[in-house]
Write a protein that holds these residues in place. Structure first.
Motif, PDB file in Angstrom:
ATOM      1  N   UNK A   1      27.222  36.471  20.490  1.00 42.36           N
ATOM      2  CA  UNK A   1      25.951  37.085  20.892  1.00 42.36           C
ATOM      3  C   UNK A   1      24.810  36.741  19.945  1.00 42.36           C
ATOM      4  N   UNK A   2      25.084  35.919  18.935  1.00 45.02           N
ATOM      5  CA  UNK A   2      24.045  35.529  17.988  1.00 45.02           C
ATOM      6  C   UNK A   2      23.878  36.474  16.821  1.00 45.02           C
ATOM      7  N   UNK A   3      24.776  37.455  16.666  1.00 47.98           N
ATOM      8  CA  UNK A   3      24.611  38.380  15.539  1.00 47.98           C
ATOM      9  C   UNK A   3      25.076  37.735  14.243  1.00 47.98           C
ATOM     10  N   UNK A   4      24.468  38.152  13.149  1.00 47.46           N
ATOM     11  CA  UNK A   4      24.893  37.765  11.808  1.00 47.46           C
ATOM     12  C   UNK A   4      25.052  39.037  10.992  1.00 47.46           C
ATOM     13  N   UNK A   5      25.946  38.960   9.960  1.00 47.22           N
ATOM     14  CA  UNK A   5      26.312  40.173   9.224  1.00 47.22           C
ATOM     15  C   UNK A   5      26.660  41.238  10.267  1.00 47.22           C
ATOM     16  N   UNK A   6      26.118  42.461  10.148  1.00 47.25           N
ATOM     17  CA  UNK A   6      26.267  43.451  11.213  1.00 47.25           C
ATOM     18  C   UNK A   6      24.886  43.802  11.766  1.00 47.25           C
TER      19      UNK A   6
END
Length: 309
Positions: A213-218
């Protein structure tokens, strides 16, 4: 770190057991390519990595970004050399190397650091290891990023236990985030971590993964935490990816780093990679598109992740 850069633009503290900035730019940076010279470790010559190809990207600004595509095994080799080069650079310059890890498959791609020439040559005692994000679970839990990194890397190299900064898993998500930020502030004051011009901690290297979904870290798409610009570490209780409770660095901290690497593999992430690297300026920006460190950003992609570029 020994490198030459082309001019062609390619569009615990003892308390821990181990453990106002403008919003990030809405436009990702433009791309340059970095060419690494061979280094020598105790007489062993290490050849520079050879990506399958480097990419042009439709990016608006002019920061230093490299995008390289590898076979999976070559990616691990290239990533190990990249991390080792930076470790040598910072330990030589200031006697410490501050590196931040995330979870997922990233640790697996660092396995080459456990092999010659790196495992016996790097100054592991000068490493200080942090987590970009962590699931609020016990350190022995299978979901723990600490356990993943400890089992896969940290237990196999001589990094002093006091240089590994895990969250206090006895606290709530909010308490653990506050506690971790307190730890970082202590280490900035003691000059273990450098301070950026904006006052946020300036880590030497942030190693990030990216979700489908394109998330990085949280930091997830559409979540209010994307706009947090005062806290260093914050918490989330409604993560769309289980477990729901986590702590995470904020974008001002991520983007204050000297170097950042995004390690992305698998065809299931190809759409998100395309959106970040090829998306129009008017499209909704995924969290990964907001990664814009003070220094350099390098993308490590395999063929699957790059398949739609």
């Amino acid at each position: 770190m020994a490198y030459t850069q082309s001019t062609t633009f390619l569009s615990n503290s003892p308390r821990f057991p181990f453990a106002s900035l403008p919003n990030p730019s809405l436009h990702p940076p433009s791309v340059t390519h970095l060419f690494f010279r061979p280094l020598r470790f105790k007489g062993v010559s290490v050849k520079p990595h050879t990506p399958l190809y480097s990419l042009k990207a439709s990016m608006a600004e002019t920061k230093n970004v490299a995008v390289d595509v590898f076979e999976k095994e070559d990616l691990a080799v290239a990533l190990a050399k990249y991390v080792a080069d930076l470790s040598n650079k910072f330990t030589a310059e200031r006697g410490a190397f501050t590196v931040c890890l995330s979870g997922g498959s990233l640790i697996n791609y660092l396995r080459k650091l456990l092999e010659p020439p790196y495992v016996d040559s790097l100054e592991w005692s000068k490493w200080h290891v942090f987590w970009l994000d962590e699931r609020v679970v016990p350190k022995t839990h299978e979901d723990s990023n600490y356990k993943l990194a400890f089992d896969g890397l940290l237990s196999k190299v001589p990094i002093p236990p006091g240089n590994v900064y895990a969250i206090n898993d006895a606290l709530s998500a909010e308490g653990a985030a506050d506690d971790y930020e307190t730890c970082l502030r202590h280490l900035v004051k003691s000059n273990v971590i450098l301070s950026s011009a904006s006052g946020f901690p300036k880590f030497d290297l942030q190693l990030l993964g990216m979700g489908p979904d394109g998330h990085v870290a949280s930091l997830f798409p559409g979540h209010p935490l994307l706009q947090e610009n005062k806290k260093w570490v914050t918490f989330i209780k409604d993560s769309p990816k289980p477990p729901p409770e986590r702590i995470t660095f904020t974008f001002p901290v991520i983007n204050s780093s000297a170097y950042a690497a995004l390690v992305v593999t698998g065809s299931g992430k190809a759409d998100a990679v395309h959106s970040v690297l090829r998306g129009s300026q008017n499209s909704v920006k995924l969290p990964a598109a907001l990664v814009s460190p003070e220094g350099e950003l390098k993308w490590f992609l395999d063929k699957g992740a790059a398949s739609k570029l």
